[in-house]
Design a protein around this motif. Structure first.
Motif, PDB file in Angstrom:
ATOM      1  N   HIS A 201       0.826  -1.211   0.000  1.00  0.00           N
ATOM      2  CA  HIS A 201       0.000   0.000   0.000  1.00  0.00           C
ATOM      3  C   HIS A 201       0.861   1.262   0.000  1.00  0.00           C
ATOM      4  O   HIS A 201       0.442   2.311  -0.478  1.00  0.00           O
ATOM      5  N   GLN A 202       2.057   1.146   0.575  1.00  0.00           N
ATOM      6  CA  GLN A 202       2.906   2.314   0.817  1.00  0.00           C
ATOM      7  C   GLN A 202       3.975   2.512  -0.255  1.00  0.00           C
ATOM      8  O   GLN A 202       4.880   3.314  -0.073  1.00  0.00           O
TER       9      GLN A 202
ATOM     10  N   GLY B 149      -3.241  -0.628 -16.659  1.00  0.00           N
ATOM     11  CA  GLY B 149      -2.245   0.335 -16.206  1.00  0.00           C
ATOM     12  C   GLY B 149      -1.336  -0.269 -15.148  1.00  0.00           C
ATOM     13  O   GLY B 149      -1.247  -1.490 -15.003  1.00  0.00           O
ATOM     14  N   LEU B 150      -0.639   0.603 -14.404  1.00  0.00           N
ATOM     15  CA  LEU B 150       0.248   0.138 -13.347  1.00  0.00           C
ATOM     16  C   LEU B 150      -0.547  -0.568 -12.259  1.00  0.00           C
ATOM     17  O   LEU B 150      -1.684  -0.195 -11.946  1.00  0.00           O
ATOM     18  N   SER B 151       0.075  -1.559 -11.657  1.00  0.00           N
ATOM     19  CA  SER B 151      -0.526  -2.231 -10.512  1.00  0.00           C
ATOM     20  C   SER B 151      -0.462  -1.325  -9.284  1.00  0.00           C
ATOM     21  O   SER B 151       0.469  -0.521  -9.140  1.00  0.00           O
ATOM     22  N   GLY B 152      -1.427  -1.467  -8.404  1.00  0.00           N
ATOM     23  CA  GLY B 152      -1.402  -0.707  -7.156  1.00  0.00           C
ATOM     24  C   GLY B 152      -0.403  -1.239  -6.155  1.00  0.00           C
ATOM     25  O   GLY B 152      -0.212  -0.648  -5.085  1.00  0.00           O
TER      26      GLY B 152
ATOM     27  N   GLU C 217      -9.838  -3.021  -8.628  1.00  0.00           N
ATOM     28  CA  GLU C 217      -8.565  -2.333  -8.813  1.00  0.00           C
ATOM     29  C   GLU C 217      -7.404  -2.931  -8.007  1.00  0.00           C
ATOM     30  O   GLU C 217      -6.243  -2.672  -8.318  1.00  0.00           O
ATOM     31  N   ASP C 218      -7.684  -3.701  -6.967  1.00  0.00           N
ATOM     32  CA  ASP C 218      -6.596  -4.310  -6.194  1.00  0.00           C
ATOM     33  C   ASP C 218      -5.932  -5.463  -6.933  1.00  0.00           C
ATOM     34  O   ASP C 218      -4.814  -5.863  -6.590  1.00  0.00           O
ATOM     35  N   GLY C 219      -6.616  -6.039  -7.900  1.00  0.00           N
ATOM     36  CA  GLY C 219      -5.977  -7.008  -8.776  1.00  0.00           C
ATOM     37  C   GLY C 219      -5.830  -8.413  -8.225  1.00  0.00           C
ATOM     38  O   GLY C 219      -6.504  -8.797  -7.264  1.00  0.00           O
TER      39      GLY C 219
ATOM     40  N   LEU D 276      -4.403 -15.666 -14.405  1.00  0.00           N
ATOM     41  CA  LEU D 276      -4.457 -14.525 -13.499  1.00  0.00           C
ATOM     42  C   LEU D 276      -5.160 -13.359 -14.189  1.00  0.00           C
ATOM     43  O   LEU D 276      -4.772 -12.949 -15.287  1.00  0.00           O
ATOM     44  N   VAL D 277      -6.182 -12.854 -13.565  1.00  0.00           N
ATOM     45  CA  VAL D 277      -6.910 -11.700 -14.076  1.00  0.00           C
ATOM     46  C   VAL D 277      -6.316 -10.455 -13.416  1.00  0.00           C
ATOM     47  O   VAL D 277      -6.231 -10.374 -12.186  1.00  0.00           O
ATOM     48  N   GLU D 278      -5.894  -9.505 -14.224  1.00  0.00           N
ATOM     49  CA  GLU D 278      -5.250  -8.309 -13.686  1.00  0.00           C
ATOM     50  C   GLU D 278      -6.294  -7.347 -13.112  1.00  0.00           C
ATOM     51  O   GLU D 278      -7.445  -7.696 -12.938  1.00  0.00           O
ATOM     52  N   HIS D 279      -5.882  -6.115 -12.839  1.00  0.00           N
ATOM     53  CA  HIS D 279      -6.760  -5.166 -12.158  1.00  0.00           C
ATOM     54  C   HIS D 279      -7.554  -4.327 -13.155  1.00  0.00           C
ATOM     55  O   HIS D 279      -7.198  -4.201 -14.326  1.00  0.00           O
TER      56      HIS D 279
END
Length: 643
Positions: free
Chosen positions: A78-79, A101-104, A432-434, A604-607
């Motif tokens: 998260h950080q 897009g970018l992963s969280g 969105e957490d993927g 694997l399904v992305e976000h």
């Protein structure tokens, strides 16, 4: 909206660029990095307060260490926004957590600087230790650093890793980021222990004196580093016992220091680079640092959504019509209703009281609802222990986190046939957490366990009725209720309780030639698809099974007896899930039918948003309708020729 980083941040495309900036300018880099995170997250969304709290640490780590050669592991992730921005992803950061897009979270396939993929807590020390052990074996001089929060430190895995690190003789640095928070405020004895360390004036004064003394003593034949280390440990033991928890595990303890003092952080990390072996640096930070509203209400600002960065107004979806509640809130209010009528009901959650909405019960009935910290295994077994004493425990765990307590479900609950109620929040594709957070597998990994009842509500009323049924004395089995993240479908959801017959589904609609069998919330997608198909002259039947285990065999006999085309729909993996259970039934009873399974594919399904991901996996209303058309294609063609 154009978002422009500050003048120094614009120059940083990699940690090598960061190292070119003077030490005196690092304060400005931190200010610009913090402001850029505020600017982007306020407009594009994402996790917020956690990354603000480690801005200085992110800058200091990449300034001092030679990443990615030196291995940096972020716990949970998260950080890690500041880390991502400093490692070549600044200009693409606006795509964070968006579809494609970018992963969280840190992700190995995204960047060489993301040395370990994370999303769940308490993995960092084990991973960094493994890297350090590999470096030692290969004769490499690379450093391994784990950054872990005090919330993640409560999990058993963190202590297992430290227990090993103390005897592994590997060069690993553990940075304990102590902000008294995970998503909600931390709980437990470890929190109190760390508070004692960070607030003890006697220990802090003595620590600084020892640190200064160690820096001035000569290191030579008569006074070796080993002797210095022993003297430091002895002096600490004489004056204060605070550091003994870590040092008793043979991990050298340093700190606590101010995690927002960039100069102190840089100097300390440079010193620690020269000290071999396992060590722990304790830093004290403020979650949400630099954004006053986030500092004051850290839970609210963990992931606030879109907001006005000036006023702090969090933007909510505006509508003139009543909206359905979130499933989690239905759980939170319903358990209170049930507990008011049944004094045996208790609630347990591992560090997710706000996310699961058990916080409602914790506020109203603090002696009957508990946050046990980030300890899923413990949450399950303590629930089992309470169940042996006749209590009805609702153990609320996110679906993907339940994976971490699988042994306890089998060994401590199912084998003993204890009637614990597992409420699996965030089942299915969470958005969105993927992939680290998708609740893909619970149906598959739960339905193979004997003695379990497994259910899924199609709407809020069904959730209430399943919870009511699970707590009745007539139920003597462990009872799983899985439901998705987000809103349901019933604005008027607070209906009277009704006992449901375990293993009994319902026929929602008769049809012709083809039947749709659904489990849980995707039944609503099926209903929308049926409405569309009927305009084309295709009229599917629809069965809501409610239970994956036991299956409603009478309903299945009816469906297979009347229809030779069967479509199953679920928001779980197609491998070993609900559809597989239907195929097993068909094989066992000798039926012949064309069966197609819709659900989460075997990859694997992305976000992305849930809507985008349901579309990608083709079990939204459009995907169901398309599958029915495909299965009916030969029949429709025959009818057209005959007509």
């Amino acid at each position: 909206m154009q978002i422009t980083p500050g003048t120094l941040l614009q120059q940083i495309d990699s940690p090598e660029d960061l190292k070119k900036i003077s030490r005196e300018q690092l304060h400005q880099v931190c200010d610009e990095l913090r402001q850029y995170i505020v600017d982007v997250v306020s407009v594009h969304g994402g996790h917020f307060a956690a990354s603000l709290g480690v801005v200085e640490l992110s800058v200091a780590l990449h300034y001092v260490y030679h990443t990615p050669y030196d291995q940096l592991v972020w716990d949970v992730g998260h950080q890690a926004y500041g880390h991502k921005i400093l490692t070549g992803r600044r200009d693409n950061f606006i795509s964070n957590r968006k579809y494609r897009g970018l992963s969280g979270f840190p992700k190995r396939s995204e960047s060489e600087y993301d040395t370990f993929g994370v999303g769940h807590s308490s993995t960092s020390i084990s991973a960094a230790l493994g890297m350090a052990m590999a470096a030692k074996y290969k004769g490499e001089q690379r450093k391994s650093i784990a950054v872990i929060g005090d919330g993640s430190m409560t999990a058993g895995m963190a202590f297992e890793a430290m227990n090993h690190a103390g005897v592994a003789d590997s060069d690993v640095l553990i940075i304990l980021n102590d902000n008294c928070m995970s998503i909600d405020p931390n709980v437990g004895a470890l929190k109190e222990y760390l508070t004692d360390i960070s607030t003890s004036p006697t220990y802090n004064k003595f620590r600084d004196e020892v640190w200064n003394l160690m820096g001035k003593l000569p290191v030579g034949k008569k006074f070796t580093r080993t002797m210095a280390s022993k003297m430091e440990a002895s002096l600490k033991g004489m004056v204060n016992k605070s550091s003994n928890l870590f040092e008793s595990l043979k991990i050298r303890y340093f700190g606590p220091i101010d995690g927002h003092n960039i100069t102190k952080l840089v100097d300390t990390l440079k010193d620690l680079k020269e000290i071999p072996g396992p060590k722990l640096l304790h830093i004290v930070t403020v979650k949400g640092k630099g954004y006053s509203l986030a500092e004051k209400d850290q839970t609210k600002w963990h992931a606030p959504g879109l907001f006005d960065k000036v006023t702090g107004e969090i933007f909510k979806k505006k509508t003139d019509t009543p909206q359905p509640p979130k499933y989690q809130d239905v759980f939170g209010h319903t358990i209170i209703e049930l507990a008011e009528k049944n004094e045996k009901i208790f609630g347990i959650t591992p560090a997710m009281p706000s996310g699961s909405s058990l916080k409602f019960m914790m506020d109203k009935m603090p002696d009957r609802a508990f946050d046990v910290g980030i300890c899923e295994q413990h949450a399950v077994t303590v629930s089992a222990g309470m169940a042996t004493q006749g209590l009805r425990v609702f153990c609320n765990i996110y679906s993907s986190f339940m994976q971490r307590a699988y042994d306890q479900v089998v060994h401590d609950v199912a084998i003993q046939k204890l009637p614990v109620v597992f409420c699996l929040d965030r089942a299915g594709l969470v958005g969105e957490d993927g992939p680290t957070h998708h609740g893909c597998y619970d149906i598959a990994y739960m339905r193979c366990i004997p003695n379990l009842i497994i259910s899924a509500p199609m709407n809020e009323q069904e959730l209430r009725n399943l919870m009511y049924t699970a707590q009745l004395e007539s139920n003597q089995y462990p009872f799983v209720i899985r439901y998705p993240r987000g809103e349901g479908v019933m604005p008027d959801w607070k209906t009277p309780f009704e006992e449901l017959q375990v293993g009994k589904g319902r026929k929602l609609k008769d049809g012709k030639e083809i039947a749709i069998l659904s489990i849980g919330h995707p039944g609503n997608f099926a209903q929308a698809a049926i409405r569309e198909l009927r305009t084309e002259g295709i009229d599917p039947a629809h069965y809501d099974l409610r239970f994956v285990k036991p299956l409603d065999e009478a309903l299945l006999h009816e469906a297979f007896g009347k229809y030779d085309r069967i479509l199953t729909v679920e928001d779980g993996t197609v491998v070993g899930g609900f559809g597989s259970a239907v195929l097993e039934f068909m094989s066992r009873h000798g039926y012949k039918a064309d069966v197609r399974i819709l659900g989460i594919p075997d990859r694997l399904v992305e976000h992305g948003t849930p809507k985008e991901l349901h579309r990608e996996c083709a079990y939204d209303a459009q995907g169901i309708a398309d599958a029915v058309r495909e299965m009916m294609k030969d029949l429709v063609t025959t009818q057209l020729i005959a007509g």
